[in-house]
Design an enzyme around this catalytic site. Structure first.
Site, PDB file in Angstrom:
ATOM      1  N   ALA A 103      -3.521   7.300  -5.634  1.00 52.02           N
ATOM      2  CA  ALA A 103      -3.304   8.737  -5.470  1.00 52.02           C
ATOM      3  C   ALA A 103      -2.849   8.976  -4.033  1.00 52.02           C
ATOM      4  O   ALA A 103      -3.126   8.180  -3.141  1.00 52.02           O
ATOM      5  CB  ALA A 103      -4.591   9.484  -5.762  1.00 52.02           C
ATOM      6  N   GLY A 146      -5.634   4.682  -7.826  1.00 49.83           N
ATOM      7  CA  GLY A 146      -5.082   5.392  -8.980  1.00 49.83           C
ATOM      8  C   GLY A 146      -3.956   4.616  -9.646  1.00 49.83           C
ATOM      9  O   GLY A 146      -3.685   4.806 -10.836  1.00 49.83           O
ATOM     10  N   GLU A 149      -5.704   2.380 -11.933  1.00 45.99           N
ATOM     11  CA  GLU A 149      -6.242   3.216 -13.017  1.00 45.99           C
ATOM     12  C   GLU A 149      -5.139   3.665 -13.968  1.00 45.99           C
ATOM     13  O   GLU A 149      -5.348   3.770 -15.182  1.00 45.99           O
ATOM     14  CB  GLU A 149      -6.970   4.421 -12.413  1.00 45.99           C
ATOM     15  CG  GLU A 149      -8.261   4.000 -11.709  1.00 45.99           C
ATOM     16  CD  GLU A 149      -8.841   5.065 -10.814  1.00 45.99           C
ATOM     17  OE1 GLU A 149      -8.054   5.794 -10.156  1.00 45.99           O
ATOM     18  OE2 GLU A 149     -10.076   5.185 -10.745  1.00 45.99           O
ATOM     19  N   GLU A 169     -10.804   2.350  -2.950  1.00 50.90           N
ATOM     20  CA  GLU A 169     -11.250   3.685  -2.521  1.00 50.90           C
ATOM     21  C   GLU A 169     -12.428   3.637  -1.566  1.00 50.90           C
ATOM     22  O   GLU A 169     -12.589   4.509  -0.715  1.00 50.90           O
ATOM     23  CB  GLU A 169     -11.612   4.538  -3.754  1.00 50.90           C
ATOM     24  CG  GLU A 169     -10.418   4.940  -4.612  1.00 50.90           C
ATOM     25  CD  GLU A 169     -10.064   3.936  -5.704  1.00 50.90           C
ATOM     26  OE1 GLU A 169     -10.511   2.769  -5.621  1.00 50.90           O
ATOM     27  OE2 GLU A 169      -9.330   4.311  -6.634  1.00 50.90           O
TER      28      GLU A 169
HETATM   29  N1  DAK Z   1      -1.068   7.746  -0.397  1.00 51.23           N
HETATM   30  C1  DAK Z   1      -0.117   8.231   0.437  1.00 51.23           C
HETATM   31  N2  DAK Z   1       0.784   7.446   1.083  1.00 51.23           N
HETATM   32  C2  DAK Z   1       0.713   6.116   0.877  1.00 51.23           C
HETATM   33  C3  DAK Z   1      -0.247   5.542   0.027  1.00 51.23           C
HETATM   34  C4  DAK Z   1      -1.166   6.410  -0.645  1.00 51.23           C
HETATM   35  N3  DAK Z   1      -2.084   5.970  -1.529  1.00 51.23           N
HETATM   36  N4  DAK Z   1      -0.063   4.198   0.055  1.00 51.23           N
HETATM   37  C5  DAK Z   1       0.965   3.960   0.861  1.00 51.23           C
HETATM   38  N5  DAK Z   1       1.440   5.118   1.380  1.00 51.23           N
HETATM   39  C6  DAK Z   1       2.555   5.313   2.310  1.00 51.23           C
HETATM   40  C7  DAK Z   1       2.139   4.927   3.728  1.00 51.23           C
HETATM   41  O1  DAK Z   1       1.435   5.988   4.341  1.00 51.23           O
HETATM   42  C8  DAK Z   1       3.478   4.670   4.347  1.00 51.23           C
HETATM   43  O2  DAK Z   1       4.085   5.907   4.637  1.00 51.23           O
HETATM   44  P1  DAK Z   1       4.772   6.163   6.072  1.00 51.23           P
HETATM   45  O3  DAK Z   1       3.751   5.854   7.075  1.00 51.23           O
HETATM   46  O4  DAK Z   1       5.942   5.211   6.074  1.00 51.23           O
HETATM   47  O5  DAK Z   1       5.182   7.602   6.009  1.00 51.23           O
HETATM   48  C9  DAK Z   1       4.269   4.036   3.198  1.00 51.23           C
HETATM   49  O6  DAK Z   1       3.599   4.407   2.014  1.00 51.23           O
HETATM   50  C10 DAK Z   1       4.288   2.500   3.269  1.00 51.23           C
HETATM   51  O7  DAK Z   1       2.954   2.068   3.361  1.00 51.23           O
HETATM   52  P2  DAK Z   1       2.441   1.048   4.498  1.00 51.23           P
HETATM   53  O8  DAK Z   1       3.236   1.197   5.746  1.00 51.23           O
HETATM   54  O9  DAK Z   1       0.971   1.207   4.595  1.00 51.23           O
HETATM   55  O10 DAK Z   1       2.844  -0.343   3.818  1.00 51.23           O
HETATM   56  P3  DAK Z   1       2.079  -1.737   3.963  1.00 51.23           P
HETATM   57  O11 DAK Z   1       2.956  -2.716   3.279  1.00 51.23           O
HETATM   58  O12 DAK Z   1       1.714  -2.017   5.384  1.00 51.23           O
HETATM   59  O13 DAK Z   1       0.714  -1.577   3.153  1.00 51.23           O
HETATM   60  C11 DAK Z   1      -0.613  -0.927   1.225  1.00 51.23           C
HETATM   61  C12 DAK Z   1       0.778  -1.372   1.747  1.00 51.23           C
HETATM   62  C13 DAK Z   1      -0.460  -0.559  -0.249  1.00 51.23           C
HETATM   63  C14 DAK Z   1      -1.601  -2.101   1.355  1.00 51.23           C
HETATM   64  C15 DAK Z   1      -1.130   0.275   2.061  1.00 51.23           C
HETATM   65  O14 DAK Z   1      -0.094   1.252   2.072  1.00 51.23           O
HETATM   66  C16 DAK Z   1      -2.363   0.897   1.513  1.00 51.23           C
HETATM   67  O15 DAK Z   1      -3.486   0.375   1.728  1.00 51.23           O
HETATM   68  N6  DAK Z   1      -2.231   2.038   0.830  1.00 51.23           N
HETATM   69  C17 DAK Z   1      -3.359   2.832   0.382  1.00 51.23           C
HETATM   70  C18 DAK Z   1      -3.998   2.189  -0.840  1.00 51.23           C
HETATM   71  C19 DAK Z   1      -5.207   3.010  -1.303  1.00 51.23           C
HETATM   72  O16 DAK Z   1      -6.203   3.154  -0.569  1.00 51.23           O
HETATM   73  N7  DAK Z   1      -5.108   3.515  -2.507  1.00 51.23           N
HETATM   74  C20 DAK Z   1      -6.219   4.295  -3.119  1.00 51.23           C
HETATM   75  C21 DAK Z   1      -6.025   5.757  -2.818  1.00 51.23           C
HETATM   76  S1  DAK Z   1      -7.331   6.785  -3.508  1.00 51.23           S
HETATM   77  C22 DAK Z   1      -8.737  10.968  -9.961  1.00 51.23           C
HETATM   78  C23 DAK Z   1      -7.654  10.182 -10.266  1.00 51.23           C
HETATM   79  C24 DAK Z   1      -7.241   9.211  -9.374  1.00 51.23           C
HETATM   80  C25 DAK Z   1      -7.859   9.045  -8.145  1.00 51.23           C
HETATM   81  C26 DAK Z   1      -8.928   9.842  -7.848  1.00 51.23           C
HETATM   82  C27 DAK Z   1      -9.369  10.810  -8.726  1.00 51.23           C
HETATM   83  N8  DAK Z   1      -9.208  11.961 -10.866  1.00 51.23           N
HETATM   84  C28 DAK Z   1      -8.640  12.030 -12.220  1.00 51.23           C
HETATM   85  C29 DAK Z   1     -10.242  12.895 -10.505  1.00 51.23           C
HETATM   86  C30 DAK Z   1      -7.329   8.023  -7.256  1.00 51.23           C
HETATM   87  C31 DAK Z   1      -7.642   7.882  -5.962  1.00 51.23           C
HETATM   88  C32 DAK Z   1      -6.894   6.899  -5.157  1.00 51.23           C
HETATM   89  O17 DAK Z   1      -6.014   6.232  -5.601  1.00 51.23           O
END
Ligand code: DAK
Length: 297
Positions: A103, A146, A149, A169
């Protein structure tokens, strides 16, 4: 047509009056009637094979982070395909680098409890689980949070050797909210799910396949996983659509019921298929040693 760069193919304006378009999610009625397919900004749709629709998440700069408008478009496209008799299976994919990195954290980070609770933040995600047609996830690169998921909400998952799954998360101070703790626990068991949820460790497609979360890891090569998913979707599209729908419903019931209830439900569905033309045609074709000619009715 290249599978890797699908075009926005269906540029017709959709008039969605289906029950799906007015699907009830919790107590919120979602209505996508005003969106037309040529308005897609975050997804691409194409028809790579007869009976098969391909949806490609297309937010490359954010690694396909799942913002609300993207999910609205995804729900709209899936709803359209579900109501389109010429589509009998759907493939959902992302890019080589990311299926979806979760997400959109930037969209979420400043939200307050009252806002997300009252506004049912992200609840429309579950809408896709009511799609009747099979959805195959073709996963390359990151499928995190997400994104993982989302893959789990699909019916079949194929992974490329580059696939990286995870529920990270915990690293950003929350827990999975799109079904990760529940669907993963049912598929790969409590201990693994607990480990992954509490450590945030990523896992490979090979691990996911060994645990039964993924059907298989496909061969190397850019676009290979999409190609194999489309091939699988084509096989499904060649079956009786009504039997496919019943099969999906029966398998999904295994996750919602006791064994006894599930077996009874399966039997009832099996019996009900004897009211279809396709059952007569399928069995007659077998006896006559010819290919069945499905009418999907
Ligand atoms: N959200 C927003 N931007 C993201 C992102 C994300 N999840 N993942 C990556 N990006 C963006 C980065 O901010 C970056 O943007 P700029 O800085 O260039 O503007 C760009 O994508 C490239 O990412 P990185 O520079 O970080 O690239 P790397 O290769 O160094 O790293 C990575 C890739 C995937 C390991 C890293 O980006 C990362 O750790 N991303 C976050 C992963 C994460 O924590 N995902 C979980 C998010 S929480 C629900 C339904 C669903 C959910 C909750 C509730 N309900 C139905 C109630 C879900 C929650 C989640 O998913």
């Amino acid at each position: 047509m290249s599978l890797l760069r699908p075009s926005v193919s269906s540029l017709r304006t959709a008039s969605i009056s289906s029950s799906f378009a007015r699907q009830r999610v919790g107590r919120v009625f979602l209505n996508f009637r005003q969106m037309s397919t040529d308005q897609y900004e975050y997804i691409l749709t194409s028809r790579p094979a007869d009976g098969v629709a391909l949806i490609t998440l297309n937010r490359p700069k954010a690694l396909n982070a799942l913002c609300t408008p993207l999910f609205n478009e995804l729900n709209k496209a899936l709803g359209d395909f579900d109501n389109d008799d010429s589509v009998r299976a759907v493939v959902l994919t992302g890019s080589e680098r990311a299926f979806a990195a979760g997400a959109d954290i930037k969209e979420m980070k400043d939200k307050e409890y009252a806002e997300v609770y009252k506004g049912k933040f992200l609840e429309s995600w579950t809408l896709m689980t009511s799609i009747r047609k099979p959805i195959i996830a073709a996963v390359s690169g990151y499928a995190l949070g997400g994104g993982c998921e989302l893959a789990l909400m699909c019916d079949i998952i194929l992974a490329s050797p580059t696939a990286v799954f995870g529920q990270p998360e915990i690293n950003i101070g929350v827990i999975p909210g799109g079904g990760g703790t529940q669907r993963l626990a049912r598929v790969i068991g409590k201990s693994r799910t607990m480990e992954l949820t509490l450590t945030g460790r990523n896992f490979s497609g090979e691990e996911a396949a060994a645990w039964g979360m993924v059907s298989r890891v496909v061969g190397q090569g850019e676009g290979q996983v999409v190609k194999e998913a489309v091939d699988m979707a084509s096989v499904i599209a060649g079956k009786s659509a009504i039997a496919v729908q019943a099969g999906k419903e029966a398998v999904n019931t295994a996750y919602e019921s006791t064994l006894d209830e599930g077996l009874r439900f399966e039997r009832r569905l099996f019996h009900s298929l004897f009211a279809t033309k396709d059952q007569k045609e399928g069995m007659t074709a077998f006896v006559e040693k010819r290919k069945p000619n499905w009418s999907h009715s």
